[in-house]
Design a protein around this motif. Sequence first.
Motif, PDB file in Angstrom:
ATOM      1  N   UNK A 139      -6.612  16.896 -44.035  1.00 13.96           N
ATOM      2  CA  UNK A 139      -5.513  17.031 -43.076  1.00 13.96           C
ATOM      3  C   UNK A 139      -4.820  15.694 -42.845  1.00 13.96           C
ATOM      4  N   UNK A 140      -5.609  14.607 -42.840  1.00  8.03           N
ATOM      5  CA  UNK A 140      -5.014  13.278 -42.683  1.00  8.03           C
ATOM      6  C   UNK A 140      -4.101  12.947 -43.850  1.00  8.03           C
ATOM      7  N   UNK A 141      -4.509  13.355 -45.056  1.00  8.95           N
ATOM      8  CA  UNK A 141      -3.667  13.101 -46.222  1.00  8.95           C
ATOM      9  C   UNK A 141      -2.410  13.951 -46.200  1.00  8.95           C
ATOM     10  N   UNK A 142      -2.526  15.192 -45.709  1.00  9.83           N
ATOM     11  CA  UNK A 142      -1.380  16.095 -45.692  1.00  9.83           C
ATOM     12  C   UNK A 142      -0.390  15.763 -44.587  1.00  9.83           C
ATOM     13  N   UNK A 143      -0.887  15.387 -43.403  1.00 13.18           N
ATOM     14  CA  UNK A 143       0.001  15.216 -42.249  1.00 13.18           C
ATOM     15  C   UNK A 143      -0.202  13.892 -41.540  1.00 13.18           C
ATOM     16  N   UNK A 144      -0.886  12.934 -42.183  1.00 14.64           N
ATOM     17  CA  UNK A 144      -1.171  11.673 -41.504  1.00 14.64           C
ATOM     18  C   UNK A 144       0.079  10.908 -41.113  1.00 14.64           C
ATOM     19  N   UNK A 145       1.047  10.793 -42.017  1.00 12.68           N
ATOM     20  CA  UNK A 145       2.278  10.049 -41.715  1.00 12.68           C
ATOM     21  C   UNK A 145       3.059  10.717 -40.594  1.00 12.68           C
ATOM     22  N   UNK A 146       3.139  12.034 -40.644  1.00 16.30           N
ATOM     23  CA  UNK A 146       3.860  12.754 -39.591  1.00 16.30           C
ATOM     24  C   UNK A 146       3.167  12.597 -38.239  1.00 16.30           C
ATOM     25  N   UNK A 147       1.830  12.607 -38.243  1.00 13.10           N
ATOM     26  CA  UNK A 147       1.100  12.431 -36.984  1.00 13.10           C
ATOM     27  C   UNK A 147       1.303  11.026 -36.424  1.00 13.10           C
ATOM     28  N   UNK A 148       1.317  10.014 -37.290  1.00 13.78           N
ATOM     29  CA  UNK A 148       1.580   8.651 -36.821  1.00 13.78           C
ATOM     30  C   UNK A 148       2.989   8.524 -36.262  1.00 13.78           C
ATOM     31  N   UNK A 149       3.967   9.145 -36.911  1.00 13.55           N
ATOM     32  CA  UNK A 149       5.335   9.102 -36.396  1.00 13.55           C
ATOM     33  C   UNK A 149       5.428   9.792 -35.037  1.00 13.55           C
ATOM     34  N   UNK A 150       4.685  10.883 -34.863  1.00 10.95           N
ATOM     35  CA  UNK A 150       4.684  11.535 -33.559  1.00 10.95           C
ATOM     36  C   UNK A 150       4.048  10.635 -32.510  1.00 10.95           C
TER      37      UNK A 150
END
Length: 435
Positions: free
Chosen positions: A108-119
């Motif tokens: 999940x971190x690989x799939x959505x890690x960048x988006x989660x950091x931007x949030x």
Amino acid sequence: MALGASHRLQDGVIAVETMTRFALAVLALASGVYTYLGVRSLLDGSPTTVFFAAIIYSASVSVAIYAFWSYIARFYPHVVGPAARGAMLGVMALGCAMIIAMSSWLNAAALAGSAALEQHLAETVEDYTADLDKAHQNALAAQSLLPDIQRTSERFARLAEDERESGALTGTTGSGSVVQLLSQMSAQLGELEAGIAASRERVTSLFDQGRAHLETMRRLVSSPGAIEPRSDQFSAEVVALSGVITSLQQTSIAPSVKRAAEDLSLGFIAPVADGQAVDLANRQDQVMETIRASVAVQSKVLSQAADDILAREPVAERRFVPLSSAEAVLRYAGDFIPAWAGAISIDLLPAVLVFILAVVHGAIRRQEERLPFAHRITAAELLEALEVQRAVGKNGMDLEKAIQRVDADDLPEDHPTNITSLDTSVKNPRKGPSA
């Protein structure tokens, strides 16, 4: 008909065995790749160390997932007892939990890690925007006192002018004690007014600086490119903005207003009446006493207003905590349910294949149980029956007695005891299925 369906199911199981292994290998490899991308963001050290450590961990995860589901797919469909099947389900549940713990959250971190950091950065911007607005409002709160101070200062100045020109208060024109006192009060209030006006310029300048930092932070959140360098620059902007907010809180003129208001009353020093005539001196004393009372009232009003401003809740100190992509995905898991569903599905999809195999093998067993014994007899059982027939033929023994003498320990556990059916299969061996 049932025999044909059973054979077709068995042929289907054999046909998809290679595909099942290939699917398990591909899913395990995919999980290993995404695990590598996720674990790489958590490790520190030299690039070489991080690379090899992430490769070893992801390879271990791939092997573990493939081995686990291979074992389950091989054994679970053939376990029929309730206790044994329940134990296998417990083992499967434990294995699924371990897979989620060691792999799925990294996927999940690989799939959505960048988006989660931007949030995370976006929510931080909103928090600091609210802090800046609150600090700005607190700093400007004293500006609301400015009209009252200006009005009071102008009133004292106007009374002094009227007394000087027409003797409006004492009945005697000229610049005497009353004029001096009124001019003194007007000057003190004028100084307080100038201080408040100067603080407004300072507050406005700091607020503009804070908005510039916020604009830079918003641009960093929405900019394309890798998230790590943007996060580092974002942290630097947060530090600068925190300093601006602190300066805004220290710029508030409210404490100065309170001290000035108290000085108006406590530091009131009335000059001695300078009238030559006793009557004029008495009138001057009366007017100065009235001015003292007016100043006391005005001082109380300003002091209370300053207390109300100082009683406002200050902006709480906020610390920005940088997160890794894995930590961000865990914190904002509720906002990335599709990514979590995909990450978990990669690891647990083989469970669907296992249950399909279990259902098919169960159907095969049920269909075989409904077949006549002649269709269910195995090659070993047929050979054993032929051996019994030959023994009977040599010794001239009665078939039924010979069968009864067969040691039960030498027969399979599920060997049929229907004498008639066995007798039929022995007497007519060619009618049964070929070995």
